[in-house]
Design a protein around this motif. Sequence first.
Motif, PDB file in Angstrom:
ATOM      1  N   PRO A 164       0.808  -1.214   0.000  1.00 37.39           N
ATOM      2  CA  PRO A 164       0.000   0.000   0.000  1.00 37.39           C
ATOM      3  C   PRO A 164       0.851   1.279   0.000  1.00 37.39           C
ATOM      4  CG  PRO A 164       0.142  -0.882   2.216  1.00 37.39           C
ATOM      5  CD  PRO A 164       0.869  -1.850   1.327  1.00 37.39           C
ATOM      6  N   CYS A 165       0.145   2.394  -0.134  1.00 34.03           N
ATOM      7  CA  CYS A 165       0.796   3.698  -0.057  1.00 34.03           C
ATOM      8  C   CYS A 165      -0.141   4.642   0.715  1.00 34.03           C
ATOM      9  CB  CYS A 165       1.093   4.236  -1.452  1.00 34.03           C
ATOM     10  SG  CYS A 165      -0.374   4.779  -2.356  1.00 34.03           S
ATOM     11  N   SER A 167      -1.973   7.031  -0.278  1.00 35.93           N
ATOM     12  CA  SER A 167      -3.270   7.259  -0.925  1.00 35.93           C
ATOM     13  C   SER A 167      -4.247   6.123  -0.681  1.00 35.93           C
ATOM     14  CB  SER A 167      -3.080   7.435  -2.431  1.00 35.93           C
ATOM     15  OG  SER A 167      -2.244   8.515  -2.672  1.00 35.93           O
ATOM     16  N   CYS A 168      -3.738   4.936  -0.357  1.00 40.64           N
ATOM     17  CA  CYS A 168      -4.636   3.819  -0.034  1.00 40.64           C
ATOM     18  C   CYS A 168      -5.395   4.085   1.266  1.00 40.64           C
ATOM     19  CB  CYS A 168      -3.844   2.528   0.169  1.00 40.64           C
ATOM     20  SG  CYS A 168      -3.067   1.885  -1.290  1.00 40.64           S
ATOM     21  N   CYS A 236      -6.862   2.441  -5.453  1.00 42.87           N
ATOM     22  CA  CYS A 236      -5.896   3.526  -5.207  1.00 42.87           C
ATOM     23  C   CYS A 236      -5.394   4.102  -6.525  1.00 42.87           C
ATOM     24  CB  CYS A 236      -4.718   3.002  -4.384  1.00 42.87           C
ATOM     25  SG  CYS A 236      -3.456   4.247  -4.109  1.00 42.87           S
ATOM     26  N   CYS A 239      -0.958   3.394  -6.342  1.00 44.25           N
ATOM     27  CA  CYS A 239      -0.267   2.105  -6.375  1.00 44.25           C
ATOM     28  C   CYS A 239      -1.043   1.002  -7.099  1.00 44.25           C
ATOM     29  CB  CYS A 239       0.146   1.660  -4.983  1.00 44.25           C
ATOM     30  SG  CYS A 239      -1.213   1.254  -3.884  1.00 44.25           S
TER      31      CYS A 239
HETATM   32 ZN    ZN Z   1      -1.998   3.115  -2.759  1.00 40.57          ZN
END
Ligand code: ZN
Length: 242
Positions: A164-165, A167-168, A236, A239
Amino acid sequence: MNNRYSRHISLKEVGDQGQDRLLKKTIFILGLGGIGSPAALYLASSGIGRLVLNDFDLIDESNLSRQILFNESDLGNLKVDVVKKKLNAINSNLKVDTIDEKLSVNEYSKIISKTSFVLDCSDNFETRLSISQAAYESNIPIIHGSAIRFEGQLVVFLNNGKGPCYSCVYSDNEWLENCQGNGVLSTVPGLIGLMMTSELLKIIFGIKSQLVNILLLWDLKDNTWKKLNIKPNPNCKICSRC
Ligand SMILES: [Zn+2]
C-alpha cells in the motif's frame, strides 16, 4: 568519529558498520515545523551523512512553542536557512542541501530518486499526496507523520514496487485539517518527529520496523496507542495502476 558516536557503536545492532552506513545515507525532509524540527535535529546529531531540506515558510512567532530549532532572533527568516546553520553547528560534517519552494510531483521525484529515504513532516493533505506519489514512483521508502490537537500518527511505506501507499489510507476528504485552525499541544509533534527518526534509524541499522504498512495512532489524552494494518486499496490512484 569513534568517540563522537561511541554510544551508538557500542550497540551490537549498530557497531562501526552501522554508523558508517548512516554516514552514507541522504534523507529528504519535507516540512521543518513541529515534526520536522526534532526529526532533523536528531538525524544531524546521530551522524547522518546528508540532508535535503524542503520548506518555503518564514519563521513566525506562533512557531516557537513547538518548533524547537528556532528562537526569537530567527523570526522572519527562512526556515531552511536557519535549520541548515543550526544543524551544521551541531555537526560540521553534515552536508545540507536546501529547497525553499513548493515542488511538483515530477520535481519531487527527480530529487528524491537520488536520496535514501523520505520523511514527510508536511502539514497539509495536498503536499502529502504529492510526496507520497513521488516516493512511490521513485521506489524510495517514506515515513509519514502528523499531529493535531492531542493526537499523532505515523506509518512507514517501503515503496518497493507494490502497495500500500499513503493514498490507499486516505480518501480525498480526510486530513484536510491542519494544526493552524485546530491547535496542537506542543509536545505531540515533537514526539512524532522523534518516533519517525527512531524508526528510520532502526531501518538503516537493519533492525526490522514494526510500522511497515502499519498506521500507529497515538492519543495523548487517553494515552492509548493503536495499530492499524494498511492493505493495498484496489482503487488507489497511485499504487493500483502500476
Ligand atoms: Zn496506494
